[in-house]
Write a protein that holds these residues in place. Structure first.
Motif, PDB file in Angstrom:
ATOM      1  N   VAL A  68       1.107   4.493  -0.783  1.00  0.00           N
ATOM      2  CA  VAL A  68       1.923   3.386  -1.290  1.00  0.00           C
ATOM      3  C   VAL A  68       2.436   3.642  -2.705  1.00  0.00           C
ATOM      4  N   PRO A  69       1.583   4.016  -3.677  1.00  0.00           N
ATOM      5  CA  PRO A  69       2.126   4.280  -5.024  1.00  0.00           C
ATOM      6  C   PRO A  69       3.171   5.389  -5.031  1.00  0.00           C
ATOM      7  N   GLN A  70       2.967   6.422  -4.212  1.00  0.00           N
ATOM      8  CA  GLN A  70       3.921   7.525  -4.179  1.00  0.00           C
ATOM      9  C   GLN A  70       5.253   7.091  -3.574  1.00  0.00           C
ATOM     10  N   ILE A  71       5.206   6.260  -2.539  1.00  0.00           N
ATOM     11  CA  ILE A  71       6.437   5.770  -1.912  1.00  0.00           C
ATOM     12  C   ILE A  71       7.184   4.837  -2.864  1.00  0.00           C
ATOM     13  N   TYR A 143       0.708   4.509  13.337  1.00  0.00           N
ATOM     14  CA  TYR A 143       0.764   3.092  12.966  1.00  0.00           C
ATOM     15  C   TYR A 143       0.515   2.904  11.463  1.00  0.00           C
ATOM     16  N   THR A 144      -0.459   3.630  10.925  1.00  0.00           N
ATOM     17  CA  THR A 144      -0.804   3.478   9.518  1.00  0.00           C
ATOM     18  C   THR A 144       0.293   4.020   8.607  1.00  0.00           C
ATOM     19  N   VAL A 145       0.814   5.201   8.921  1.00  0.00           N
ATOM     20  CA  VAL A 145       1.841   5.802   8.072  1.00  0.00           C
ATOM     21  C   VAL A 145       3.095   4.939   8.036  1.00  0.00           C
ATOM     22  N   VAL A 146       3.599   4.573   9.204  1.00  0.00           N
ATOM     23  CA  VAL A 146       4.811   3.748   9.255  1.00  0.00           C
ATOM     24  C   VAL A 146       4.540   2.391   8.615  1.00  0.00           C
ATOM     25  N   GLY A 147       3.357   1.837   8.859  1.00  0.00           N
ATOM     26  CA  GLY A 147       3.021   0.546   8.272  1.00  0.00           C
ATOM     27  C   GLY A 147       2.966   0.586   6.763  1.00  0.00           C
ATOM     28  N   VAL A 149       4.678   2.626   4.857  1.00  0.00           N
ATOM     29  CA  VAL A 149       6.072   2.706   4.399  1.00  0.00           C
ATOM     30  C   VAL A 149       6.671   1.310   4.343  1.00  0.00           C
ATOM     31  N   LEU A 150       6.429   0.520   5.367  1.00  0.00           N
ATOM     32  CA  LEU A 150       6.937  -0.855   5.400  1.00  0.00           C
ATOM     33  C   LEU A 150       6.326  -1.676   4.267  1.00  0.00           C
ATOM     34  N   ASN A 151       5.012  -1.522   4.036  1.00  0.00           N
ATOM     35  CA  ASN A 151       4.352  -2.249   2.949  1.00  0.00           C
ATOM     36  C   ASN A 151       4.954  -1.890   1.600  1.00  0.00           C
ATOM     37  N   ALA A 152       5.179  -0.594   1.376  1.00  0.00           N
ATOM     38  CA  ALA A 152       5.728  -0.152   0.098  1.00  0.00           C
ATOM     39  C   ALA A 152       7.130  -0.692  -0.125  1.00  0.00           C
ATOM     40  N   LYS A 222      13.474   0.911  11.302  1.00  0.00           N
ATOM     41  CA  LYS A 222      14.898   1.197  11.461  1.00  0.00           C
ATOM     42  C   LYS A 222      15.754   0.173  10.729  1.00  0.00           C
ATOM     43  N   ARG A 223      15.273  -1.069  10.673  1.00  0.00           N
ATOM     44  CA  ARG A 223      16.035  -2.137  10.019  1.00  0.00           C
ATOM     45  C   ARG A 223      16.086  -1.971   8.508  1.00  0.00           C
ATOM     46  N   LEU A 224      15.236  -1.110   7.952  1.00  0.00           N
ATOM     47  CA  LEU A 224      15.313  -0.853   6.509  1.00  0.00           C
ATOM     48  C   LEU A 224      16.593  -0.121   6.128  1.00  0.00           C
TER      49      LEU A 224
END
Length: 550
Positions: A68-71, A143-147, A149-152, A222-224
């Protein structure tokens, strides 16, 4: 908390709450289908939980705490971090595929190690289940990686709502299982009468649910509008910092989960020692890995619904404060999260102890003696519930400052304690007492981690509002104990302290007893919080009230 953070926490908590409710329904249906203190329940529980444990062992800590901090930093780039995220997801997918392939290939030795003293029939069935469930490792990671990214990117809801789909699919499979093959109480399911169709609806559908949980996140991703696509080549894109932090975090996760696997292995010993009568019914009510996981599901509920939701949002804020060298904001966010979360976690600890019997009956498959044993496990493990959240949040304060070394050291100490305890329990105690001791170890390691993090953080940044945090916890504990007395009275009136009483009739009466008693205890808690001036309750419930008002 600021309004946007409160709203995000409310969205996440609502998704997590619904997922947990469905998770409870799934757990209850599993006990209806295959019992609780039974061979088939323990075999399925071990095979179905190992993928998640192995995933967390290998990569979960890196994905959750470091990315998260890196993203967030990469998002400041002109492309909003699209190139970085594309390469990150590509790398994660390749790594997860490799790890999953290796684990599936090693399914046989893994099961043999984790099922000490099991018969060849039990091991063969567990290996069959594992070959179906171990591919879940890849999808847990995805699930964790994509999630994250969404959180960040501030899209918190999808990550917490995706498990709802997972649980719905698993529940559908269990309903079909019970309809086709009958409940355990009426038709005991054993190694001797088990069929491939039962394996599909119980085990196969569990894996289908995990797959769906991961793939559904690609829709909000995808909506991002980042235009993400597979990209190779990871030099010069800023992964060096993540790799450095990831090394410490990976080591922390490995050590923590090896210790946790040691406890799980010890909890699995009673399965091989449990005597079963020829008809398939259980003649000895000895707690095994299923009972431990059921109790763990309950004691982790307040952290999963409240603590994790608040911490996930505030972690971004702590990371931003640490990056700006703003100590006051870091302390404020940490203090707020610990005080607000305790409103739920401390109360739930007391509630779990008071209603351990009916809760155990709910997860017993309708067998009262089994419910009593499970209730005893719940009572022991519940003591560690508040400390799970406090240790987690204190640890996140270090990750926010990009310090993964301190959590590693803390985890080494906790893991040494845990492994020594697991070995001592396996060698010194008879099978019927092992799971109770393991449950106590769960609680003890959370308490130990909290103390270690406290001293480390105080040494690093000085006072982090400790007096205010302890004062809030003291008031909340007093209010919870008063509520607990109200819960005891309500349970006594319902006959909860008589083995022939209403809560002990079946799973439905146990559920109704928990609901009625829980409401009574909750009402007393509301009054007690006013008496003891628990101001944090308003901060916890405010976002929900505002949302309902709108």
């Amino acid at each position: 908390m600021q309004r946007s953070g409160a709203r995000s926490s409310a969205i996440m908590a609502s998704g997590t709450l619904i997922s947990r409710v469905l998770g409870f329904a799934k757990a209850l249906l599993i006990t209806v289908a295959i019992g609780s203190l039974t061979t088939m329940a323990d075999v399925f529980e071990l095979a179905n939980n190992l993928p998640n444990l192995i995933y967390v062992l290998i990569a979960g800590g890196v994905f959750n705490a470091v990315l998260v901090p890196q993203i967030i930093k990469a998002s400041k780039n002109p492309d909003a971090g699209a190139d970085y995220i594309s390469r990150l997801i590509t790398l994660a997918v390749l790594a997860l595929l490799g790890v999953t392939a290796v684990v599936v290939a090693c399914a046989i030795p893994i099961i043999r190690i984790m099922g000490p003293g099991w018969s060849e029939g039990q091991l063969t069935m567990a290996i069959t289940f594992a070959l179906i469930t171990f591919p879940q490792i890849f999808f847990y990671g995805l699930y964790t990686v994509v999630g994250q990214v969404l959180n960040a990117k501030g899209a918190f809801g999808a990550y917490m709502w995706a498990p709802v789909l997972n649980n719905i699919i698993a529940i559908a499979g269990l309903v079909v299982f019970i309809y086709q093959f009958g409940p355990f109480a009426r038709t005991p399911h054993t190694l001797e009468n088990w069929t491939s169709a039962q394996t599909f609806w119980l085990v196969g559908m569990s894996t289908v649910g995990v797959i769906a949980q991961a793939l559904i996140l690609f829709w909000p991703l995808k909506r991002l509008g980042l235009g993400l696509r597979p990209k190779f080549g990871w030099r010069g894109i800023g992964l060096s910092t993540a790799a450095k932090l990831g090394g410490w975090t990976l080591a922390t996760g490995v050590i923590a989960n090896l210790a946790f696997l040691a406890l799980t292995r010890t909890a699995a010993i009673p399965t091989g020692a449990r005597n079963v009568d020829p008809s398939g019914g259980v003649s000895e009510q000895i707690a095994g890995v299923t009972a431990l996981n059921q109790a763990s599901l309950l004691y982790s509920l307040p952290h999963g619904v409240i603590g994790l939701s608040i911490a996930t949002v505030l972690f971004n804020r702590m990371a931003a404060a640490a990056d700006a060298k703003d100590r006051d904001s870091l302390v404020s966010s940490l203090s707020s999260s610990m005080r607000i979360t305790s409103v739920a976690t401390v109360f739930c600890m007391v509630a779990l102890i008071v209603y351990a019997g009916p809760l155990g009956m709910m997860f017993s498959g309708g067998i009262a003696p089994a419910g009593a044993v499970i209730g005893q496990v719940i009572t022991v493990i519940a003591i560690g519930a508040p400390f799970m959240s406090t240790a987690f949040m204190l640890g996140r304060a270090f990750y926010a400052q990009e310090d993964a070394r301190t959590p590693f050291i803390v985890q080494v100490i906790v893991s040494i304690f845990t492994v020594i305890a697991a070995v001592a329990i396996a060698r010194a105690l008879p099978p019927e007492y092992m799971v109770f001791a393991v449950a106590g170890c769960y609680a003890a390691q959370n308490i130990l981690a909290t103390l270690l993090y406290h001293f480390a953080l105080k040494r690093r940044i000085g006072d982090y509002d400790v007096a205010r945090i302890l004062g809030a916890h003291a008031r909340i504990l007093a209010a919870s104990l008063v509520a607990g007395l109200g819960g005891v009275v309500a349970l006594w009136l319902m006959g909860g302290y008589d083995t022939g009483g209403f809560p002990w009739q079946n799973q439905v009466t146990a559920f109704l007893s928990v609901m009625v008693g829980g409401v009574a205890m909750g009402l007393v808690y509301l009054l007690a919080m006013k008496v003891f001036r628990v101001e944090e309750f308003g901060s916890l419930i405010g976002p929900l009230k505002a949302r309902l008002g709108r």
